[in-house]
Design a protein around this motif. Structure first.
Motif, short mmCIF file in Angstrom:
data_model
loop_
_atom_site.label_atom_id
_atom_site.label_comp_id
_atom_site.label_asym_id
_atom_site.label_seq_id
_atom_site.Cartn_x
_atom_site.Cartn_y
_atom_site.Cartn_z
N VAL A 54 0.87 -1.17 0.00
CA VAL A 54 0.00 0.00 0.00
C VAL A 54 0.91 1.22 0.00
N THR A 55 0.96 1.92 -1.13
CA THR A 55 1.91 3.04 -1.27
C THR A 55 1.23 4.38 -1.49
N LEU A 108 -1.77 -7.53 8.19
CA LEU A 108 -1.24 -6.23 7.84
C LEU A 108 0.14 -6.08 8.47
N TYR A 109 1.12 -5.64 7.67
CA TYR A 109 2.48 -5.38 8.18
C TYR A 109 2.74 -3.89 8.15
N LEU A 110 3.16 -3.32 9.29
CA LEU A 110 3.47 -1.90 9.42
C LEU A 110 4.82 -1.74 10.12
N ALA A 178 2.94 0.08 3.76
CA ALA A 178 2.20 -0.96 4.47
C ALA A 178 1.99 -2.12 3.52
N TYR A 179 1.88 -3.34 4.06
CA TYR A 179 1.73 -4.54 3.22
C TYR A 179 0.59 -5.38 3.76
N ALA A 185 1.78 -16.20 2.73
CA ALA A 185 2.49 -15.33 1.78
C ALA A 185 3.28 -14.25 2.51
N MET A 186 2.69 -13.69 3.57
CA MET A 186 3.39 -12.66 4.33
C MET A 186 4.64 -13.24 4.98
#
Length: 643
Positions: A54-55, A108-110, A178-179, A185-186
């Motif tokens: 997420v860019t 969610l990765y932050l 953010a991903y 998959a993460m």
């Protein structure tokens, strides 16, 4: 005579070989790490619905009083991450909003840089970090950290909202991507993109410890031992820095404050080994005025910075500017000074030039890492450090090994020269003893010639009187006074015979009665071959005689048996002797017990044999040390480079 045994007895000193094995182990570990992490990296590539980044964000901001901030305040309406927002003050709030596609099980990765944050999905709280009281009081703001949390909600489009608070003492806010993706998959993506840094940190740490151990094994080589020790410490400090900076490490060890402390401790301690490594290569005594203060400054900075941080007076992130200045003064300036002095003298050592080139290359990679961290953000963090550190360690170890090799060869050459001088002393002593014996024999013969006239008169008198008993007594007296040969003959070659006779007499003086030596050596040999043969025989017998004391002290039965046989221009020499203890060198060779060292005598025997087209082999079994040597008795000139 038993059959001769041929083989290779020479080997490099154990410390050199162990260091080479350590270097090969490092390269093997790095290759293994690349092979093991490559499938994860490929599988975790951000593409399609595997892991989505997420860019693009809508940006909203307020100050601490609740006043909305806009374009006039330098806050854009939209932003593409990664980016940094400037012109903010402590307590300002920045909120990012974006629409994301996710399923109920997606995560969610932050990541954040010193700023507390809270994340919601469709108004539901997902995760938060950095609230007051969740980090130590000596930190003015929460340390950098990474978080993974479940997105929640059903499958489809969701509104992701992240609110950041500008921390104390800061005027900018660094924002990262953010991903979103499925848990599997993460996981693959995280290990693929961040696993290399973590693996690198662990590998460098273990390799640093191995180098510290290796430095103890290389105590004979003072410069190389110190080099290994300081490079080992540098590896450990780089490992701490990289380990603490890794986002994957923060996920695996959810202790961001501890990792923050470890990262800065490793970073701030790095100048210590670098300053000492630079001082090691400077051979100008006047350089001490520059290097002693620089080394002392690096050793004081790290504990002072840690103490100020623990007291809450100066944060690590603020003392970083002092670190850059210190690094410049204590490392780059001395390196440039050495380079200038070397160019001015025009006689720099090869080690200096190589080290300066490697050091400047390492500095370039560290500079690229800092620029990437603070300015570019074009490659993953610690990438330049990883590449630069591996190159620096590999090249420094290679330089040290080459220096050890040169030192070893020089020491071996000096030892062989010392042996040649000792051999000349032995031959001179044997010749002097032979001349002394010949002088005594000559004097005795002159005396007997002088007395012969009286003896003949006495014989004539006993004969005329028919006194057989008196005549027999006189003959026995004459026989007893006839001189014996001046020395035993072990071979026809006078030079070899004198060396053998010296050590054989030395063995008998020490109480050995069983000395059985017989050599078939031509009387005339080329000077070079004769010298090498004397060296071979002398070294073998010296080792054998040195072992006698231990055998006799243990109540054993010492003996020496030496044979030499020539056929078709080849000479084979075998020597067997009893022994009490033989020390191995750890690589299939032997070290003599006559003194501490690497057994240079046995390597000298093998070197002399090879120089004359032959070989040597040594075996120890059942209390008997067996040596076998063969060489060609030709008139071929010796190899070039013969000492």
């Amino acid at each position: 005579m038993r059959h001769a045994r041929f083989g290779n007895a020479g080997s490099l000193p154990g410390a050199v070989l162990r260091t080479r094995l350590a270097l090969l182990a490092l390269l093997a570990l790095l290759v293994a790490g690349v092979v093991l992490t490559l499938p994860w990296a490929v599988a975790g590539t951000v593409s399609g619905r595997e892991v989505a980044s997420v860019t693009e964000w809508h940006v909203s901001a307020w100050d601490a009083a609740g006043r909305r901030l806009g374009g006039a305040d330098g806050i854009p309406a939209t932003a593409s991450t990664p980016t940094t927002l400037h012109g903010l003050t402590e307590g300002d709030i920045v909120e990012l909003t974006a629409n994301v596609e996710s399923s109920q099980r997606d995560v969610l990765y932050l990541s954040t840089f010193y700023a507390p944050f809270t994340a919601w999905t469709d108004g539901s709280l997902v995760t938060s970090y950095g609230e007051g009281g969740t980090y130590p009081g000596f930190l003015a703001c929460p340390p950098p950290a990474s978080r993974c949390a479940q997105v929640g909600g059903g499958t489809g489009s969701h509104t992701l909202r992240i609110r950041y608070t500008v921390p104390s003492g800061r005027t900018s806010l660094r924002l990262a991507d953010a991903y979103v993706g499925s848990p599997d998959a993460m996981r693959r993506w995280l290990f693929g993109t961040m696993g290399t840094q973590t693996f690198f940190a662990i590998t460098m740490g273990f390799f640093g410890l191995a180098l510290l151990v290796a430095s103890r094994a290389m105590a004979t080589f003072r410069l190389q031992s110190q080099t290994f020790a300081w490079v080992g410490l540098l590896n450990i400090f780089v490992s701490l820095w990289s380990f603490g900076e890794s986002n994957l490490t923060c996920l695996l060890i959810p202790r961001p404050s501890l990792l923050h402390f470890v990262a800065y401790l490793g970073l701030y301690a790095m100048p210590i080994p670098l300053a000492h490594l630079t001082s090691l290569i400077e051979d100008d005594p006047t350089g001490g005025r520059l290097f002693r203060p620089s080394c002392g400054a690096t050793e004081l900075f790290a504990p002072i910075a840690v103490a100020l941080q623990l007291l809450g007076l100066v944060q690590f992130s603020r003392s970083i500017l002092t670190f850059f200045a210190l690094f410049f003064l204590t490392h780059l300036v001395p390196s440039v000074w050495i380079a200038v002095q070397a160019l001015r003298r025009r006689e720099a050592r090869r080690l200096q030039l190589w080290y300066l080139a490697v050091m400047f290359l390492y500095d370039l990679f560290l500079l690229l890492e800092l620029l990437n961290y603070y300015v570019w953000l074009v490659v993953p963090e610690m990438t330049f450090t990883l590449v630069g550190s591996v190159l620096f360690v590999a090249l420094t170890m290679w330089m040290s090994l080459m220096t050890v090799r040169d030192t070893t060869q020089s020491a071996q050459g000096n030892e062989e020269l010392h042996q040649q001088v000792e051999l000349m002393r032995v031959r001179d002593e044997a010749r002097d003893r032979q001349l002394e014996q010949m002088s005594r024999t000559s004097s005795e013969m002159r005396r007997q010639r002088h007395d012969m006239r009286h003896m003949l008169a006495a014989i004539r008198s006993y004969n005329d009187q028919g006194d057989r008993e008196g005549l027999d007594g006189l003959v026995r007296s004459l026989d007893a006074h006839i001189p014996t040969p001046c020395e035993r003959t072990y071979c026809d070659n006078l030079a070899v015979n004198s060396v053998v006779g010296y050590y054989a007499d030395l063995a008998r003086e020490r109480g050995l009665t069983e000395v059985d030596i017989a050599l078939d050596v031509p009387a005339s040999l080329p000077r070079e071959v004769e010298d090498d043969l004397c060296s071979i025989v002398g070294n073998l017998l010296e080792n054998a005689v040195a072992a006698l004391g231990e055998v006799m002290g243990a109540g054993g039965d010492p003996w020496i048996r030496m044979r030499g046989l020539q056929r078709s221009g080849k000479l084979v020499i075998t020597l067997d002797n009893t022994y009490q203890c033989v020390r191995g060198d750890g690589f299939g060779g032997f070290s003599t017990t006559k003194r501490e060292g690497s057994g240079i005598g046995l390597r000298s025997v093998e070197t002399c044999a090879r120089r004359n087209g032959g070989s040597a082999r040594f075996e120890a079994s059942g209390g008997v040390f067996a040596s076998s040597v063969y060489l060609a008795l030709s008139t071929t000139p010796p190899e070039k480079g013969r000492p």
